[in-house]
Design a protein around this motif. Structure first.
Motif, PDB file in Angstrom:
ATOM      1  N   VAL A  87       0.875  -1.168   0.000  1.00 32.83           N
ATOM      2  CA  VAL A  87       0.000   0.000   0.000  1.00 32.83           C
ATOM      3  C   VAL A  87       0.917   1.223   0.000  1.00 32.83           C
ATOM      4  CG1 VAL A  87      -1.784   1.286   1.233  1.00 32.83           C
ATOM      5  CG2 VAL A  87      -1.809  -1.218   1.255  1.00 32.83           C
ATOM      6  N   PRO A  88       1.085   1.890  -1.156  1.00 29.78           N
ATOM      7  CA  PRO A  88       2.030   3.008  -1.228  1.00 29.78           C
ATOM      8  C   PRO A  88       1.516   4.225  -0.479  1.00 29.78           C
ATOM      9  CG  PRO A  88       0.822   2.827  -3.280  1.00 29.78           C
ATOM     10  CD  PRO A  88       0.417   1.646  -2.440  1.00 29.78           C
ATOM     11  N   GLN A  89       2.427   5.158  -0.236  1.00 25.03           N
ATOM     12  CA  GLN A  89       2.057   6.368   0.496  1.00 25.03           C
ATOM     13  C   GLN A  89       1.010   7.180  -0.258  1.00 25.03           C
ATOM     14  OE1 GLN A  89       5.459   8.698   1.576  1.00 25.03           O
ATOM     15  NE2 GLN A  89       4.260  10.351   2.471  1.00 25.03           N
ATOM     16  N   PHE A  90       1.108   7.208  -1.582  1.00 22.18           N
ATOM     17  CA  PHE A  90       0.157   7.940  -2.404  1.00 22.18           C
ATOM     18  C   PHE A  90      -0.564   6.959  -3.321  1.00 22.18           C
ATOM     19  CE2 PHE A  90       3.725  10.853  -1.543  1.00 22.18           C
ATOM     20  CZ  PHE A  90       3.044  11.823  -0.814  1.00 22.18           C
ATOM     21  N   ASP A  91      -1.878   7.077  -3.405  1.00 21.64           N
ATOM     22  CA  ASP A  91      -2.657   6.170  -4.237  1.00 21.64           C
ATOM     23  C   ASP A  91      -2.247   6.317  -5.700  1.00 21.64           C
ATOM     24  OD1 ASP A  91      -4.070   5.372  -1.997  1.00 21.64           O
ATOM     25  OD2 ASP A  91      -5.616   6.904  -2.270  1.00 21.64           O
ATOM     26  N   SER A 142     -14.644   8.930  -2.839  1.00 25.60           N
ATOM     27  CA  SER A 142     -14.002   9.833  -1.885  1.00 25.60           C
ATOM     28  C   SER A 142     -12.563   9.402  -1.650  1.00 25.60           C
ATOM     29  CB  SER A 142     -14.763   9.804  -0.558  1.00 25.60           C
ATOM     30  OG  SER A 142     -14.612   8.536   0.068  1.00 25.60           O
ATOM     31  N   GLY A 143     -11.809  10.256  -0.966  1.00 23.35           N
ATOM     32  CA  GLY A 143     -10.426   9.903  -0.648  1.00 23.35           C
ATOM     33  C   GLY A 143     -10.334   8.645   0.192  1.00 23.35           C
ATOM     34  N   GLY A 144     -11.265   8.494   1.152  1.00 22.05           N
ATOM     35  CA  GLY A 144     -11.248   7.302   1.986  1.00 22.05           C
ATOM     36  C   GLY A 144     -11.550   6.046   1.199  1.00 22.05           C
ATOM     37  N   MET A 145     -12.489   6.146   0.238  1.00 19.82           N
ATOM     38  CA  MET A 145     -12.806   4.999  -0.606  1.00 19.82           C
ATOM     39  C   MET A 145     -11.619   4.594  -1.456  1.00 19.82           C
ATOM     40  SD  MET A 145     -16.632   5.951  -1.941  1.00 19.82           S
ATOM     41  CE  MET A 145     -18.036   5.983  -0.827  1.00 19.82           C
ATOM     42  N   LYS A 146     -10.904   5.571  -2.007  1.00 17.85           N
ATOM     43  CA  LYS A 146      -9.727   5.264  -2.827  1.00 17.85           C
ATOM     44  C   LYS A 146      -8.653   4.581  -1.983  1.00 17.85           C
ATOM     45  CE  LYS A 146     -10.432   9.155  -5.991  1.00 17.85           C
ATOM     46  NZ  LYS A 146      -9.934  10.481  -6.422  1.00 17.85           N
ATOM     47  N   ARG A 147      -8.517   5.054  -0.738  1.00 17.44           N
ATOM     48  CA  ARG A 147      -7.504   4.440   0.127  1.00 17.44           C
ATOM     49  C   ARG A 147      -7.865   2.991   0.429  1.00 17.44           C
ATOM     50  NH1 ARG A 147      -2.599   4.931  -0.047  1.00 17.44           N
ATOM     51  NH2 ARG A 147      -1.384   5.052   1.870  1.00 17.44           N
ATOM     52  N   ARG A 148      -9.140   2.741   0.656  1.00 22.66           N
ATOM     53  CA  ARG A 148      -9.588   1.377   0.937  1.00 22.66           C
ATOM     54  C   ARG A 148      -9.445   0.487  -0.292  1.00 22.66           C
ATOM     55  NH1 ARG A 148     -14.151   4.114   3.189  1.00 22.66           N
ATOM     56  NH2 ARG A 148     -15.618   2.891   1.937  1.00 22.66           N
ATOM     57  N   LEU A 149      -9.665   1.066  -1.474  1.00 20.47           N
ATOM     58  CA  LEU A 149      -9.473   0.295  -2.705  1.00 20.47           C
ATOM     59  C   LEU A 149      -7.997  -0.045  -2.890  1.00 20.47           C
ATOM     60  CD1 LEU A 149     -10.640  -0.943  -5.276  1.00 20.47           C
ATOM     61  CD2 LEU A 149     -10.377   1.299  -6.383  1.00 20.47           C
ATOM     62  N   PHE A 163       3.233  -4.469   3.049  1.00 26.23           N
ATOM     63  CA  PHE A 163       3.897  -3.223   3.406  1.00 26.23           C
ATOM     64  C   PHE A 163       2.889  -2.077   3.281  1.00 26.23           C
ATOM     65  CE2 PHE A 163       7.402  -5.951   2.371  1.00 26.23           C
ATOM     66  CZ  PHE A 163       8.497  -5.470   3.085  1.00 26.23           C
ATOM     67  N   LEU A 164       2.804  -1.245   4.309  1.00 23.80           N
ATOM     68  CA  LEU A 164       1.858  -0.134   4.320  1.00 23.80           C
ATOM     69  C   LEU A 164       2.609   1.147   4.647  1.00 23.80           C
ATOM     70  CD1 LEU A 164       0.239  -2.599   6.387  1.00 23.80           C
ATOM     71  CD2 LEU A 164      -1.500  -1.449   5.035  1.00 23.80           C
ATOM     72  N   ASP A 165       2.729   2.020   3.671  1.00 24.57           N
ATOM     73  CA  ASP A 165       3.467   3.273   3.829  1.00 24.57           C
ATOM     74  C   ASP A 165       2.474   4.396   4.114  1.00 24.57           C
ATOM     75  OD1 ASP A 165       5.441   5.164   3.894  1.00 24.57           O
ATOM     76  OD2 ASP A 165       6.004   4.996   1.784  1.00 24.57           O
ATOM     77  N   GLU A 166       2.350   4.759   5.400  1.00 23.87           N
ATOM     78  CA  GLU A 166       1.431   5.805   5.851  1.00 23.87           C
ATOM     79  C   GLU A 166       0.022   5.577   5.296  1.00 23.87           C
ATOM     80  OE1 GLU A 166       2.967   9.778   5.606  1.00 23.87           O
ATOM     81  OE2 GLU A 166       5.032   9.110   5.821  1.00 23.87           O
ATOM     82  N   PRO A 167      -0.613   4.460   5.658  1.00 23.23           N
ATOM     83  CA  PRO A 167      -1.869   4.072   5.010  1.00 23.23           C
ATOM     84  C   PRO A 167      -3.064   4.955   5.316  1.00 23.23           C
ATOM     85  CG  PRO A 167      -1.385   2.627   6.854  1.00 23.23           C
ATOM     86  CD  PRO A 167      -0.169   3.478   6.652  1.00 23.23           C
ATOM     87  N   THR A 168      -3.035   5.761   6.387  1.00 24.63           N
ATOM     88  CA  THR A 168      -4.216   6.558   6.727  1.00 24.63           C
ATOM     89  C   THR A 168      -3.979   8.057   6.637  1.00 24.63           C
ATOM     90  OG1 THR A 168      -3.687   6.559   9.099  1.00 24.63           O
ATOM     91  CG2 THR A 168      -5.042   4.746   8.279  1.00 24.63           C
TER      92      THR A 168
END
Length: 311
Positions: A87-91, A142-149, A163-168
């Motif tokens: 999960v990269p820092q930026f979608d 939304s931004g939250g939906m994109k992050r969850r995707l 690996f999760l780079d600043e996931p939230t």
């Protein structure tokens, strides 16, 4: 779940990387046990992202060894990444595709058959609370939906290590809590999580163990509770000069009542083992507002890396 004698999910020994004569990663060593959540914390420029790139085989080290999911990195990085999620820092989702298509195309990168990927997509979307958004395009999310995707996409290959780079980063509290819940579910399912974050409450909630790095070097290691106990007095009183309460005079008068005092702007932080005498004095002083709380991981982080702003 992982057995106690299982090989480490990630082992890093004496890792070094230098750019333009500056050591970005400096003799870094740590081990991540399978089925655990491991945190990599540090201020901006500490070397966190470079460390992740080294562990994924995206950057070659100057020296040191890395073993990821049983594979030597970078020599066998391509093989290792077949069972690794990121999960990269930026979608970096494809804006031209629907949610379903983003998962389908990404799964093909791992050599998965379309029938296998399509069978996984409904459960992945449900996991990300996007079950009704399969045919939605990114512009409608939304931004939250994109992050969850992005999190769902990282799981399309059923990875052993994520690996999760600043996931939230950038998410509202509701979205953050949902992702925290999902990450706990992944750990309960035996996945190994390697997390970087600037939210100390996130690390304290999720991480079984963590390291703090600064200037590429490890400066602390342990569980959140161990680090708090080792580095910080158990009680903190934050005092603010709200209405002409003359904070400097108050600090000078009561400094002996705390083991340690730090001043940051208009706030004084009193680190105490027994806060009652200080709280009694505060009750007598008008114009000062205060918060009394237990010490936390952010206090450890600030003590170890300083309060100055990092760019």
């Amino acid at each position: 779940m992982a057995t106690l004698d299982a090989a480490p999910a990630l082992a890093v020994v004496d890792l070094c990387k230098t750019y333009a004569g500056t050591a970005v990663v400096d003799s870094l060593s740590f081990t991540v046990e399978p089925g655990r959540c491991f945190g990599l914390l540090g201020p901006n420029g500490a070397g966190k992202t470079t460390t992740l790139r080294l562990c994924l085989g995206l950057t070659a080290p100057d020296s040191g060894t890395i073993t990821l999911d049983g594979h030597a990195i970078p020599a066998a990085a391509q093989t290792a990444r077949i069972r690794v999620g990121v999960v990269p820092q930026f979608d970096n989702l494809d804006p031209d595709f629907t949610c379903r298509e983003n998962l389908l195309v990404f799964g093909r990168y791992f050599g998965l058959r379309d029938t296998e990927i399509r069978a996984r997509i409904p459960s992945l979307l449900e996991f990300a609370s996007l079950g009704s958004k399969a045919e939605a395009r990114l512009a409608t999310l939304s931004g939250g939906m994109k992050r969850r995707l992005t999190l769902a996409r990282a799981l399309v290959n059923d990875p052993n290590v994520v690996f999760l780079d600043e996931p939230t980063t950038g998410l509202d509290p509701q979205a953050r809590h949902l992702i925290w819940e999902r990450l706990k579910q992944l750990k309960a399912a035996g996945k190994t999580l390697i997390l970087t974050t600037h939210f100390m409450d996130e690390a304290e909630r999720l991480c079984d163990s963590l390291i703090v790095i600064d200037h590429g070097r490890k400066i602390a290691e342990g569980s959140p509770r161990q680090l708090i106990a080792a580095h910080i007095e158990p009680q903190v009183v934050e005092v603010y000069d709200e209405a002409g309460g003359n904070l400097p005079t108050f600090v000078a008068a009561v400094r002996p009542l705390a083991e340690r005092v730090e001043i940051s702007g208009e706030t004084a932080f009193f680190y105490c083992r027994e806060p009652r005498p200080l709280l009694d004095r505060l009750a007598e002083v008008p114009g000062l507002r205060y918060v009394h709380r237990a010490a936390n991981l952010e206090d450890v982080f600030i003590k170890l890396t300083g309060r100055e702003l990092r760019d």
